[in-house]
Design a protein around this motif. Structure first.
Motif: not given
Lengths: 296, 287
Positions: B208-225
């Motif tokens: 299980l990998l859990v990543v915390s990004y700077a903000d929600a848009p950054a997380a959304a971009l990471a998910g899409a990537s």
């Protein structure tokens, strides 16, 4: 340099074809331009290479190197063999490695130096150096390089390899650390070294097969393999040394033996940088001498 | 006069004894993130990836005996001290500091914002005892204690393998522990916080990998990537079977991305991600 992303899923597809393929995940396909012919690598071992304290015996190391070079170039006479590698008019830099815990060793340096001089190169056109190569006038004028270093695991690149040994030819070595040193082979295109390397010697006398802690060295994780790996092709030399290290790790840890991080710079040296051959199937491995505990 | 935000190496050095039994210390060597390569070459990248501030290296020597080396790192935060400690968890718990391991002459531990390596160049009964004693003395001299990263609270306890939790920031360290891709397809950069944990159940080991990004848009971009590079564009991340017969799935929640690798079934992946989401909800409610 652009390239397609390699993911764990690609790795698994290849790994399902066989365990070795999994270890070579970055080398998923050999690109056009990489030669199909085999690279010759000589692995020479001598049970008597080390004295009881573990220090190399100079005369045995000399004999091992001589045997390896003769077999590599296919010439019975050792001086004639070296003359196929080095010309009397060459200016020769011997790139060593001075890492205090596991250096190339003076005995290996001296064995190479002796044969370079036997090939006709005078002492004033020959130098042995590591950290100072960029400031060394002989290396600055070098027409030929000989690359000699010990094999060991490495906390960032996976393996301290012949390919990696040229990082001191760069003014800022850390600039090559990206993706755990993936593109180290790119160093070999720098003008200081490009096309100059005549011989690679991967020292396997007491390789380090595992590391712990900041100091990265523990004698418990070395063993007396008493070998040298010699090749014109640095990638083939490293790929062969890697097989030995991973075999030792399998034997010691009873697991898959793979290094962490993956020393993918070796495979990428072939697939991305076309420096040499990493695929064991395309390496002609000549084994000489002591065979006990050969591992590969 | 303003107070420095980063304690200097002199304070760090003051935590290290000047002698260890009959072993006497030599002059300290001090390095920072720019000079650490002078000390440990490329291996310095591991410590740089955890934002190291200073390293004080002190060697203890006694004629005829193996040297002992203390490498004391000020990592700038307790999270990064904990993180760099988790980079190598092999060894037995030595009950020193806030977490420790001992193996083959090497003691590693963390306390507050500091990570310590105490190493005997050869392990003997005498050097092992000295290494452990040095560690205890240093740990006692460090006055504070630090908190582990909050991200650890998002790891479901069911099936969690103790001693296999890693905290880090960049994709090179992720690949060290669990190879995902040669490129940074999760867009970790150097600023994300990430925790990787191993789980064991009847279907084998999963991650299980859990990543915390700077903000929600950054997380959304990471998910899409990640979806594009790893799941053939499946942005829902509901689960895909890989060549090994195991399942990978992910979810984006606010500025968090959670990924399950190598689950034994699609349902097992969903079960783990549901558990993470419940913990996220609990955190939001302050539970």
């Amino acid at each position: 340099m652009s390239h397609r992303t390699i993911t764990r899923r690609d790795f698994l597809k290849v790994a399902s074809a066989g365990p070795l393929a999994g270890a070579l995940a970055p080398a998923l396909a050999r690109p056009a331009g990489v030669p199909a012919e085999k690279a010759r690598v000589v692995l020479v071992r001598n049970e008597d290479a080390l004295d009881p304290s573990g220090a190399p015996k100079a005369e045995v190391i000399q004999a091992m190197l001589d045997d390896a070079v003769r077999a590599l170039v296919g010439e019975k006479d050792v001086v004639k063999a070296w003359k196929t590698l080095i010309r009397p008019e060459d200016t020769v830099g011997i790139k060593t490695n001075v890492w205090g815990k596991l250096p190339t060793t003076a005995e290996v340096e001296q064995a190479i130096t002796r044969r370079v001089m036997d090939a006709g190169v005078p002492e004033d056109r020959l130098s042995v150096d590591d950290r100072g190569v960029l400031r060394n006038p002989i290396f600055q004028k070098a027409t030929a390089l000989i690359n000699a270093r010990p094999a060991r695991t490495h906390q960032w690149s996976g393996m301290g390899s012949c390919i990696k040994n040229y990082i001191m030819f760069t003014p800022q070595p850390s600039a090559w650390h990206g993706d755990t040193c993936a593109d180290l082979a790119g160093i070999w295109n720098l003008p200081e070294v490009k096309g100059k390397t005549r011989l690679n010697v991967l020292v396997m006398l007491t390789p380090l097969f595992h590391m712990i802690g900041t100091q990265q060295y523990n004698k418990d994780f070395t063993w007396a393999y008493k070998g040298l790996i010699v090749s014109r092709d640095p990638v083939a030399a490293d790929a062969t040394g890697l097989r030995v290290l991973e075999a030792k790790r399998r034997e010691h840890f009873q697991d898959d033996g793979l290094l962490k991080p993956t020393p993918h710079h070796i495979q990428l040296a072939e697939t991305r940088h076309h420096l040499g051959v990493s695929d064991p199937a395309r390496i002609e491995l000549v084994k000489l001498g002591w065979s006990e505990g050969l591992l590969i | 006069m303003s107070q420095p935000t980063v304690p200097g190496p002199r304070l760090l050095a003051s935590y290290i004894p000047v002698s260890a039994g009959p072993w006497l210390s030599e002059a300290d060597q001090v390095f920072d993130a720019g000079t650490i390569f002078d000390y440990i070459d490329g291996a310095g990248e591991v410590y740089r990836s955890y934002n190291m501030k200073h390293l004080v290296a002190r060697r203890f020597h006694k004629d005829g005996r193996p040297d002992i080396v203390v490498d004391a790192f000020d990592m700038g935060s307790a999270a990064d001290a904990f993180g760099v400690f988790t980079h190598d968890l092999d060894g037995a718990d030595a009950a020193i500091g806030q977490g420790s391991t001992y193996r083959a002459g090497l003691l590693s531990f963390w306390k507050d914002r500091y990570f310590l390596s105490v190493y005997a160049e050869e392990e003997t009964a005498e050097t092992k005892a000295l290494v452990l004693e040095l560690g205890r003395m240093i740990a006692a001299a460090i006055p504070g204690a630090g908190e582990t990263p909050g991200l650890l609270r998002l790891l479901p306890e069911e099936g969690l393998e103790a001693g296999r939790v890693r905290f880090f920031h960049n994709h090179s360290v992720l690949n060290y522990h669990f190879y995902v891709a040669d490129a940074d397809i999760l867009r970790l950069g150097q600023k994300a916080d990430a925790v990787l944990a191993a789980y064991r159940d009847s279907g084998g080991r999963s991650r299980l990998l859990v990543v915390s990004y700077a903000d929600a848009p950054a997380a959304a971009l990471a998910g899409a990537s990640f979806a594009g590079a790893y799941l053939a564009g499946d942005r829902r991340g509901a689960g895909q079977k890989t060549a090994s017969g195991k399942w990978t799935a992910f979810r984006v929640r606010g500025r968090l991305v959670a990924v399950v690798f190598d689950a034994s079934s699609e349902a097992a992946a969903r079960y783990r991600l549901d558990a993470v989401e419940r913990l996220i909800d609990g955190e939001k409610r302050g539970e």
